[in-house]
Design an enzyme around this catalytic site. Structure first.
Site, short mmCIF file in Angstrom:
data_model
loop_
_atom_site.label_atom_id
_atom_site.label_comp_id
_atom_site.label_asym_id
_atom_site.label_seq_id
_atom_site.Cartn_x
_atom_site.Cartn_y
_atom_site.Cartn_z
N MET A 114 15.42 4.74 -1.94
CA MET A 114 14.64 5.89 -1.53
C MET A 114 14.98 6.27 -0.11
O MET A 114 14.45 5.73 0.83
CB MET A 114 13.16 5.58 -1.60
CG MET A 114 12.67 5.28 -2.97
SD MET A 114 10.97 4.73 -2.90
CE MET A 114 11.16 3.38 -1.75
N GLY A 151 14.85 -4.11 0.87
CA GLY A 151 15.23 -2.74 0.55
C GLY A 151 14.13 -2.02 -0.19
O GLY A 151 12.96 -2.38 -0.09
N CYS A 152 14.49 -1.00 -0.94
CA CYS A 152 13.52 -0.22 -1.70
C CYS A 152 12.73 -1.12 -2.63
O CYS A 152 13.29 -1.90 -3.39
CB CYS A 152 14.25 0.85 -2.49
SG CYS A 152 13.19 1.76 -3.62
N PHE A 153 11.41 -0.99 -2.59
CA PHE A 153 10.59 -1.88 -3.41
C PHE A 153 10.69 -1.59 -4.90
O PHE A 153 10.31 -2.42 -5.72
CB PHE A 153 9.13 -1.90 -2.98
CG PHE A 153 8.47 -0.58 -2.65
CD1 PHE A 153 8.86 0.61 -3.24
CD2 PHE A 153 7.43 -0.55 -1.74
CE1 PHE A 153 8.23 1.81 -2.93
CE2 PHE A 153 6.77 0.64 -1.42
CZ PHE A 153 7.18 1.83 -2.03
N TRP A 154 11.22 -0.44 -5.30
CA TRP A 154 11.38 -0.16 -6.72
C TRP A 154 12.22 -1.23 -7.40
O TRP A 154 11.87 -1.75 -8.46
CB TRP A 154 12.05 1.19 -6.92
CG TRP A 154 11.23 2.38 -6.56
CD1 TRP A 154 9.88 2.43 -6.33
CD2 TRP A 154 11.72 3.72 -6.38
NE1 TRP A 154 9.51 3.72 -6.03
CE2 TRP A 154 10.59 4.52 -6.05
CE3 TRP A 154 12.96 4.32 -6.46
CZ2 TRP A 154 10.71 5.90 -5.81
CZ3 TRP A 154 13.09 5.67 -6.23
CH2 TRP A 154 11.97 6.46 -5.90
#
Length: 247
Positions: free
Chosen positions: A1, A67-70
């Site tokens: 993101m 990094g991005c938590f997704w």
């Protein structure tokens, strides 16, 4: 993101903007030759120092950022023994724990995932092995894939003194073994509070597997989990039950 386009009030505008941005950033990252750890997991040794749970031990909690938590959430939702994985923010103040604010990179927060797990089924050390091996690239400083900023740093937030000792020992072990081409950038920050992220961030990988950002950066991580840790992989993810949006 990489963009803060989630600030748009209309979901359709947000999805259009972020889909386009994710596709462009993913292609640019690939063409520039930057290493996406999601493309290739790194086989690493298990931690020498690990916890030994009591026979009557209940669920434990830890928090990991990479990094991005997704993607981090998506990986651990597919791990056997994990009872829940929630995306959120850790490292800063409660009043700053909102996506648009965290996205400035000035809050001290990192996008992170709170993991609740059964230590009788999976150890804390095994979670860390998965974290370092397939969930992210621990050699990158304040960035992962196309995302940059301190909010994307590689950080372990231990919830107990024992977790802190295990994390520090494992970082030293991996560093001495030179299993990565670069120096490990992962930090350990104790005494930090986790704040759950907005509902629309929860279960994002599961709900959007073909979304360009997810398909390029994160779905390969789940495949690497399945390949490198078959005994720890679960096909059906454990999902966050979120409140229904109100009009």
């Amino acid at each position: 993101m990489a963009l803060n386009s989630k600030s748009f009030s209309k979901p359709d505008r947000w999805f259009f903007s972020l889909t386009l941005a994710g596709a462009i950033l993913g292609v640019l990252s690939f063409l520039s030759g930057s290493r996406l750890v999601a493309e290739e997991g790194v086989p690493i040794p298990a931690p020498v120092v690990d916890e030994r749970p009591a026979a009557d031990a209940g669920l434990e909690t830890t928090v990991l950022a990479g990094g991005c938590f997704w993607g981090v959430q998506g990986v651990f939702q597919h791990v056997e023994g994990v009872a829940g994985a929630t995306s959120g923010y850790t490292g800063g103040k409660r009043e700053d724990a909102h996506y648009n604010v965290v996205g400035t990179g000035d809050t001290g927060h990192a996008e992170s995932v709170q993991i609740k797990f059964d230590p009788k089924r999976i150890s804390y050390g095994k979670l860390l092995q998965i974290y370092f091996s397939v969930a992210h690239d621990p050699t990158l400083l304040n960035r992962q894939g196309p995302d940059t900023g301190t909010q994307y740093r590689s950080t372990i937030f231990p919830q107990t003194p024992e977790q802190g000792k295990i994390a520090e020992a494992y970082i030293a072990q991996l560093g001495n073994a030179h299993v990565f081409p670069g120096k490990i950038a992962t930090t350990v920050e104790s005494g930090r509070t986790f704040y759950a992220a907005e509902d629309y961030h929860q279960n994002f990988l599961t709900l959007n597997p073909t979304y360009p950002y997810i398909a390029i950066n994160d779905m390969p991580k789940v495949e690497n989990l399945k390949k490198l840790f078959p005994e720890n992989y679960r096909a059906a993810p454990v999902l966050v039950v979120t409140a229904k949006p109100t009009n």
